[in-house]
Motif scaffolding. Structure first.
Motif, PDB file in Angstrom:
ATOM      1  N   ASN A  90       9.063  -0.543  -1.906  1.00  0.00           N
ATOM      2  CA  ASN A  90       9.777   0.687  -2.252  1.00  0.00           C
ATOM      3  C   ASN A  90       8.915   1.692  -2.991  1.00  0.00           C
ATOM      4  O   ASN A  90       9.358   2.323  -3.948  1.00  0.00           O
ATOM      5  CB  ASN A  90      11.026   0.376  -3.090  1.00  0.00           C
ATOM      6  N   LEU A  91       7.685   1.840  -2.549  1.00  0.00           N
ATOM      7  CA  LEU A  91       6.861   2.906  -3.122  1.00  0.00           C
ATOM      8  C   LEU A  91       7.381   4.243  -2.611  1.00  0.00           C
ATOM      9  O   LEU A  91       7.996   4.317  -1.554  1.00  0.00           O
ATOM     10  CB  LEU A  91       5.392   2.724  -2.708  1.00  0.00           C
ATOM     11  N   TYR A  92       7.115   5.292  -3.386  1.00  0.00           N
ATOM     12  CA  TYR A  92       7.478   6.640  -2.943  1.00  0.00           C
ATOM     13  C   TYR A  92       6.452   7.072  -1.902  1.00  0.00           C
ATOM     14  O   TYR A  92       5.277   7.247  -2.217  1.00  0.00           O
ATOM     15  CB  TYR A  92       7.476   7.622  -4.118  1.00  0.00           C
ATOM     16  N   ASN A  93       6.887   7.250  -0.681  1.00  0.00           N
ATOM     17  CA  ASN A  93       5.939   7.522   0.402  1.00  0.00           C
ATOM     18  C   ASN A  93       5.293   8.900   0.323  1.00  0.00           C
ATOM     19  O   ASN A  93       4.269   9.142   0.943  1.00  0.00           O
ATOM     20  CB  ASN A  93       6.635   7.373   1.759  1.00  0.00           C
ATOM     21  N   ASN A  94       5.928   9.799  -0.426  1.00  0.00           N
ATOM     22  CA  ASN A  94       5.360  11.150  -0.537  1.00  0.00           C
ATOM     23  C   ASN A  94       4.491  11.304  -1.780  1.00  0.00           C
ATOM     24  O   ASN A  94       4.103  12.410  -2.123  1.00  0.00           O
ATOM     25  CB  ASN A  94       6.480  12.197  -0.556  1.00  0.00           C
ATOM     26  N   LYS A  95       4.196  10.180  -2.425  1.00  0.00           N
ATOM     27  CA  LYS A  95       3.382  10.235  -3.640  1.00  0.00           C
ATOM     28  C   LYS A  95       2.186   9.302  -3.499  1.00  0.00           C
ATOM     29  O   LYS A  95       2.285   8.246  -2.872  1.00  0.00           O
ATOM     30  CB  LYS A  95       4.217   9.782  -4.852  1.00  0.00           C
ATOM     31  N   TYR A 135      -4.631   7.325  -2.779  1.00  0.00           N
ATOM     32  CA  TYR A 135      -4.136   6.956  -1.459  1.00  0.00           C
ATOM     33  C   TYR A 135      -2.612   7.021  -1.421  1.00  0.00           C
ATOM     34  O   TYR A 135      -1.936   6.704  -2.399  1.00  0.00           O
ATOM     35  CB  TYR A 135      -4.578   5.531  -1.113  1.00  0.00           C
ATOM     36  N   TYR A 136      -2.116   7.408  -0.267  1.00  0.00           N
ATOM     37  CA  TYR A 136      -0.667   7.361  -0.064  1.00  0.00           C
ATOM     38  C   TYR A 136      -0.284   5.956   0.396  1.00  0.00           C
ATOM     39  O   TYR A 136      -1.120   5.248   0.983  1.00  0.00           O
ATOM     40  CB  TYR A 136      -0.241   8.404   0.965  1.00  0.00           C
ATOM     41  N   GLN A 139      -1.410   4.532   3.592  1.00  0.00           N
ATOM     42  CA  GLN A 139      -2.840   4.244   3.758  1.00  0.00           C
ATOM     43  C   GLN A 139      -3.240   2.938   3.083  1.00  0.00           C
ATOM     44  O   GLN A 139      -4.418   2.608   3.020  1.00  0.00           O
ATOM     45  CB  GLN A 139      -3.665   5.389   3.155  1.00  0.00           C
TER      46      GLN A 139
ATOM     47  N   ASN B 129      13.998   5.219   3.431  1.00  0.00           N
ATOM     48  CA  ASN B 129      14.740   4.017   3.039  1.00  0.00           C
ATOM     49  C   ASN B 129      15.300   4.165   1.631  1.00  0.00           C
ATOM     50  O   ASN B 129      14.686   4.733   0.735  1.00  0.00           O
ATOM     51  CB  ASN B 129      13.887   2.753   3.183  1.00  0.00           C
ATOM     52  N   GLY B 131      15.717   2.233  -0.648  1.00  0.00           N
ATOM     53  CA  GLY B 131      15.011   1.535  -1.725  1.00  0.00           C
ATOM     54  C   GLY B 131      14.174   2.461  -2.591  1.00  0.00           C
ATOM     55  O   GLY B 131      13.993   2.209  -3.772  1.00  0.00           O
ATOM     56  N   GLN B 132      13.666   3.538  -1.989  1.00  0.00           N
ATOM     57  CA  GLN B 132      12.846   4.462  -2.776  1.00  0.00           C
ATOM     58  C   GLN B 132      13.669   5.145  -3.859  1.00  0.00           C
ATOM     59  O   GLN B 132      13.182   5.387  -4.961  1.00  0.00           O
ATOM     60  CB  GLN B 132      12.211   5.518  -1.874  1.00  0.00           C
ATOM     61  N   ALA B 135      14.223   2.553  -6.504  1.00  0.00           N
ATOM     62  CA  ALA B 135      13.020   2.401  -7.310  1.00  0.00           C
ATOM     63  C   ALA B 135      12.912   3.553  -8.306  1.00  0.00           C
ATOM     64  O   ALA B 135      12.588   3.339  -9.477  1.00  0.00           O
ATOM     65  CB  ALA B 135      11.789   2.353  -6.410  1.00  0.00           C
ATOM     66  N   ILE B 150      11.753  12.648  -4.673  1.00  0.00           N
ATOM     67  CA  ILE B 150      11.311  11.586  -3.766  1.00  0.00           C
ATOM     68  C   ILE B 150      11.965  11.711  -2.382  1.00  0.00           C
ATOM     69  O   ILE B 150      11.272  11.778  -1.366  1.00  0.00           O
ATOM     70  CB  ILE B 150      11.639  10.186  -4.357  1.00  0.00           C
ATOM     71  N   GLN B 154      10.733  14.145   1.463  1.00  0.00           N
ATOM     72  CA  GLN B 154      10.433  13.367   2.673  1.00  0.00           C
ATOM     73  C   GLN B 154      11.359  13.736   3.823  1.00  0.00           C
ATOM     74  O   GLN B 154      10.942  13.778   4.975  1.00  0.00           O
ATOM     75  CB  GLN B 154      10.553  11.870   2.375  1.00  0.00           C
ATOM     76  N   LYS B 231      -2.235  16.724   4.225  1.00  0.00           N
ATOM     77  CA  LYS B 231      -2.122  16.207   2.869  1.00  0.00           C
ATOM     78  C   LYS B 231      -2.049  14.679   2.879  1.00  0.00           C
ATOM     79  O   LYS B 231      -2.686  14.011   2.090  1.00  0.00           O
ATOM     80  CB  LYS B 231      -0.867  16.797   2.216  1.00  0.00           C
ATOM     81  N   TYR B 232      -1.254  14.156   3.831  1.00  0.00           N
ATOM     82  CA  TYR B 232      -1.070  12.706   3.857  1.00  0.00           C
ATOM     83  C   TYR B 232      -2.265  11.975   4.453  1.00  0.00           C
ATOM     84  O   TYR B 232      -2.436  10.802   4.251  1.00  0.00           O
ATOM     85  CB  TYR B 232       0.200  12.333   4.630  1.00  0.00           C
ATOM     86  N   LEU B 235      -7.081  11.624   2.666  1.00  0.00           N
ATOM     87  CA  LEU B 235      -7.897  10.600   2.043  1.00  0.00           C
ATOM     88  C   LEU B 235      -8.124   9.389   2.929  1.00  0.00           C
ATOM     89  O   LEU B 235      -8.925   8.538   2.606  1.00  0.00           O
ATOM     90  CB  LEU B 235      -7.245  10.203   0.736  1.00  0.00           C
TER      91      LEU B 235
END
Ligand SMILES: Nc1ncnc2c1ncn2[C@@H]1O[C@H](COP(=O)(O)OP(=O)(O)O)[C@@H](O)[C@H]1O
Ligand SMILES: [Mg+2]
Lengths: 250, 238
Positions: A90-95, A135-136, A139, B129, B131-132, B135, B150, B154, B231-232, B235
């Motif tokens: 459940n990481l924030y995918n946009n961070k 990294y997102y 990645q 999802n 869950g984010q 969290a 968050i 998205q 942006k995504y 890196l």
């Protein structure tokens, strides 16, 4: 430091938790074992108010909370002192990894941004991901994502970290890197409640093992006792099934 | 058949003067519908506000099921009457019939776009999802912060291609405002067509102007998509 009495939880007419008592001391690593569907996740979620228990009583740091009628303040009190590590990260995918850790510190703890970044870097370093801070999640490998999840939890310096099957979504070769981080966190004296099927972790790291089945705690004891001579038949047969490639003789 | 090119050029220039009105209605509708559409999507997808949910479901069916031109006529013909009855009953000294038509057009399109985008946002909310959000909340954010920091970014990112289509649909829908005597692009061309009996030319010009606008909108969205994905991915390479 955390004590709960008589937690009950229904989903519809399904009785999921049928009166759970649990007592956790500072520095304890409590491993919860039990078959799928026995209510382990629900229990952890009730401890962190991700789910509201129907009834029960919680005492945390001397504050007594009636779980059936917990106020917003009660919930904030508990949430502030606990952290949750999720099965699917459940990481924030946009961070980025770093932002995943700082976001809650800045918004929830009102920490200054620079201080939050400093705190987050220490946490990421602890889980071995200093070089991945920008990294997102997309990645990162599953193992790395879960380590960010752990960094996010420890950065908040909570009194208890709740882990819900932190390695069960991972490919086998990625499990060890997460377990070793968890061992490290445990060795630093962090109080942890861990739902897992990793028996080696339970045996070597836990100070207490709790066996749950069908919404009740069947048995709890030190890992030595649980793994060598459990008192309950249900514990015995569960362990026998799960430890088939056994070094353990039960 | 020969086309009156001189008329086409004149009408083209004249119709351009309608662009600000078209874009004004579009922009206000989008800006209002972004937050309102999200709230509508959350209420309709949630289980908390049962009555509001029922009302919004009916409203969404109405917006989806009733032709736009009929909605416009209801707003134009019926709504002012209702308002003036209310004003009279409350003894409010307001001249309802003095309210400019564009105000009714904007109101209608805000309502319409809210319902329209709420469908996009509902689909979008399923791409993130749950869950984010959990969290975020368990990390000390409020539910509101969890959504605004968050979840919603998205949803917007994932839905950019759909939002592009939505925006173009909205722009084209505003062409029906001529029926409310709002002088936007289509109305100007239509008036010119009637005065000069050059219908084909006028509609060709109108089509051209909408093509240019929608093409521009598409490219703005493509630019945004590129920026987001850059942006995504920035890196991943190094
Ligand atoms: N949100 C929910 N709604 C309805 N039933 C649920 C929900 N969450 C869990 N359950 C049910 O509760 C039972 C226990 O689930 P869970 O706590 O996830 O068990 P475990 O983690 O031990 O596998 C299961 O039967 C599951 O289907
Ligand atoms: Mg579970």
């Amino acid at each position: 430091m955390l004590e709960v009495r008589g937690i009950q939880k229904h989903f519809g007419d399904q009785h999921i938790l049928k009166g759970i008592d649990l007592s956790i001391e500072k520095g304890d690593v409590t491993v919860i074992l039990g078959p799928s569907g026995s209510g382990k996740t629900t229990l952890l979620r009730c401890l962190n108010f991700l789910e509201n228990a129907d009834c029960g009583e919680m005492t945390m740091d001397g504050r007594k909370i009636d779980l059936g009628r917990a106020s917003a303040k009660d919930k904030a009190f508990v949430k502030d002192r606990t952290a949750f590590v999720f099965q699917n990260y459940n990481l924030y995918n946009n961070k980025t990894a770093l932002e995943n850790v700082t976001e809650g510190l800045i918004l929830g703890r009102h920490m200054h941004k620079d201080e939050a970044i400093k705190t987050a870097r220490v946490a990421l370093d602890k889980v071995g991901l200093s070089d991945r801070e920008n990294y997102y999640p997309s990645q990162l490998s599953g193992g790395q994502q879960q380590r960010v999840g752990i960094a996010r939890a420890i950065a908040r310096n909570p009194e208890i970290i709740l882990f819900d099957e932190p390695t069960s979504a991972l490919d086998p070769e990625l499990i060890e890197e997460v377990l070793s981080v968890m061992r490290k966190v445990a060795n630093e004296g962090t109080t942890m409640v861990v739902v897992t099927h990793e028996m080696s972790f339970a045996e070597n790291v836990a100070t207490k093992v709790v066996f749950m089945d069908q919404g009740v705690i069947v048995e709890e004891d030190t890992p030595q006792v649980i793994f060598t001579h459990p008192k309950e038949e249900r514990t015995f047969s569960f362990l026998k099934n799960i430890i088939h490639d056994t070094d353990y003789v039960i | 058949m020969t086309l009156n090119y001189e008329f086409m050029l004149e009408t083209f220039v004249e119709s351009l003067k309608g662009i600000p009105v078209t874009l004004l209605i579009t922009a206000i509708s989008l800006l209002a519908a972004l937050p309102l559409g999200f709230i509508m999507a959350l209420v309709r997808d949630g289980n908390k506000h049962k009555i509001a949910k029922a009302i919004l479901d009916v409203y969404a069916s109405f917006v989806r099921g009733v032709p736009m031109i009929v909605q416009i006529m209801l707003m134009y013909v019926l709504f002012p009457d209702i308002l003036s009855l209310i004003a009279k009953a409350l003894h409010l000294p307001i001249d309802i019939y003095g309210v400019p038509n564009i105000a009714y057009a904007i109101l209608l399109f805000v309502l319409w776009t809210t319902s329209f985008l709420s469908e996009t946002f509902r689909a979008g909310l399923h791409t993130v999802n749950k869950g984010q959000l959990e969290a975020a909340v368990s990390n000390g954010m409020t539910t509101f912060q969890g959504y605004t920091r968050i979840v919603i970014p998205q949803v917007l990112t994932n839905m950019l291609p759909v939002l592009c289509t939505n925006t173009n649909t909205l722009i084209k829908m505003t062409s029906l405002c001529f029926a409310m005597s709002v002088i936007e692009i289509t109305a100007i061309a239509k008036i010119a067509a009637g005065n000069n009996l050059c219908y084909v030319e006028a509609y060709l010009v109108t089509a051209l102007i909408y093509i240019i606008i929608c093409f521009t909108v598409e490219n703005i969205f493509k630019f945004m998509e590129r920026n987001v994905s850059k942006k995504y991915k920035r890196l991943a390479a190094g």
